[in-house]
Write a protein that holds these residues in place. Structure first.
Motif, PDB file in Angstrom:
ATOM      1  N   LEU A   3       0.800  -1.226   0.000  1.00  0.00           N
ATOM      2  CA  LEU A   3       0.000   0.000   0.000  1.00  0.00           C
ATOM      3  C   LEU A   3       0.834   1.278   0.000  1.00  0.00           C
ATOM      4  N   ASN A   4       2.148   1.161   0.142  1.00  0.00           N
ATOM      5  CA  ASN A   4       2.995   2.352   0.128  1.00  0.00           C
ATOM      6  C   ASN A   4       3.445   2.727  -1.277  1.00  0.00           C
ATOM      7  N   GLN A   5       2.936   2.033  -2.260  1.00  0.00           N
ATOM      8  CA  GLN A   5       3.351   2.297  -3.631  1.00  0.00           C
ATOM      9  C   GLN A   5       2.445   3.313  -4.311  1.00  0.00           C
ATOM     10  N   LYS A   6       2.998   3.927  -5.342  1.00  0.00           N
ATOM     11  CA  LYS A   6       2.313   4.964  -6.113  1.00  0.00           C
ATOM     12  C   LYS A   6       1.909   4.388  -7.467  1.00  0.00           C
ATOM     13  N   ILE A   7       0.757   4.813  -7.949  1.00  0.00           N
ATOM     14  CA  ILE A   7       0.238   4.375  -9.243  1.00  0.00           C
ATOM     15  C   ILE A   7       0.589   5.406 -10.302  1.00  0.00           C
ATOM     16  N   THR A   8       1.069   4.928 -11.445  1.00  0.00           N
ATOM     17  CA  THR A   8       1.292   5.775 -12.608  1.00  0.00           C
ATOM     18  C   THR A   8       0.507   5.170 -13.762  1.00  0.00           C
ATOM     19  N   PHE A   9      -0.319   5.972 -14.400  1.00  0.00           N
ATOM     20  CA  PHE A   9      -1.131   5.498 -15.514  1.00  0.00           C
ATOM     21  C   PHE A   9      -0.309   5.519 -16.793  1.00  0.00           C
ATOM     22  N   ALA A  10      -0.486   4.497 -17.616  1.00  0.00           N
ATOM     23  CA  ALA A  10       0.191   4.456 -18.911  1.00  0.00           C
ATOM     24  C   ALA A  10      -0.340   5.592 -19.783  1.00  0.00           C
ATOM     25  N   GLU A  48      -7.524  10.182  -8.402  1.00  0.00           N
ATOM     26  CA  GLU A  48      -7.593  11.276  -7.439  1.00  0.00           C
ATOM     27  C   GLU A  48      -6.398  11.288  -6.487  1.00  0.00           C
ATOM     28  N   HIS A  49      -5.975  10.117  -6.027  1.00  0.00           N
ATOM     29  CA  HIS A  49      -4.972  10.055  -4.964  1.00  0.00           C
ATOM     30  C   HIS A  49      -3.599   9.582  -5.423  1.00  0.00           C
ATOM     31  N   GLY A  50      -3.535   8.588  -6.273  1.00  0.00           N
ATOM     32  CA  GLY A  50      -2.263   8.113  -6.794  1.00  0.00           C
ATOM     33  C   GLY A  50      -1.488   7.154  -5.907  1.00  0.00           C
ATOM     34  N   VAL A  51      -1.620   7.269  -4.588  1.00  0.00           N
ATOM     35  CA  VAL A  51      -0.904   6.387  -3.664  1.00  0.00           C
ATOM     36  C   VAL A  51      -1.886   5.330  -3.158  1.00  0.00           C
ATOM     37  N   LEU A  52      -1.455   4.077  -3.199  1.00  0.00           N
ATOM     38  CA  LEU A  52      -2.366   2.980  -2.857  1.00  0.00           C
ATOM     39  C   LEU A  52      -2.945   3.088  -1.450  1.00  0.00           C
ATOM     40  N   GLN A  53      -2.185   3.568  -0.487  1.00  0.00           N
ATOM     41  CA  GLN A  53      -2.701   3.711   0.878  1.00  0.00           C
ATOM     42  C   GLN A  53      -3.889   4.669   0.903  1.00  0.00           C
TER      43      GLN A  53
END
Length: 92
Positions: A3-10, A48-53
């Motif tokens: 959950l500490n990881q960040k999401i980046t969209f392709a 909206e948030h980008g970070v899994l947490q």
């Protein structure tokens, strides 16, 4: 994955909400993906948030679900998005 990881969209993925559900188009593979109501809520929280947490916290407040179940389901969903090349995850 955690959950500490960040999401980046392709950059090649386009998303459009249609009748309460998200439709995704991957321009690289020319594949369409349809997300149900919960998948759409996750996608929108990721935008909206980008970070899994933070996504997890948003969904926990939105749905009546056990914490462990939500975490497992969220990470499985993200894993499928990564495998499909729709998102990438990186340490925050």
């Amino acid at each position: 994955m955690n959950l500490n990881q960040k999401i980046t969209f392709a950059d090649t993925v386009f998303a459009q909400e249609v009748d309460g559900e998200m439709v995704l188009l991957d321009m690289n593979s020319e594949n369409y993906f349809g997300l149900d109501e919960v998948g759409t809520a996750i996608w929108q929280a990721m935008q909206e948030h980008g970070v899994l947490q933070e996504v997890y916290n948003t969904l926990l407040a939105q749905y009546d679900v056990e914490e462990e179940v939500l975490q497992k389901d969220l990470l499985n969903f993200i894993e499928k998005l990564v495998e499909s090349g729709l998102v990438e995850v990186e340490e925050n």
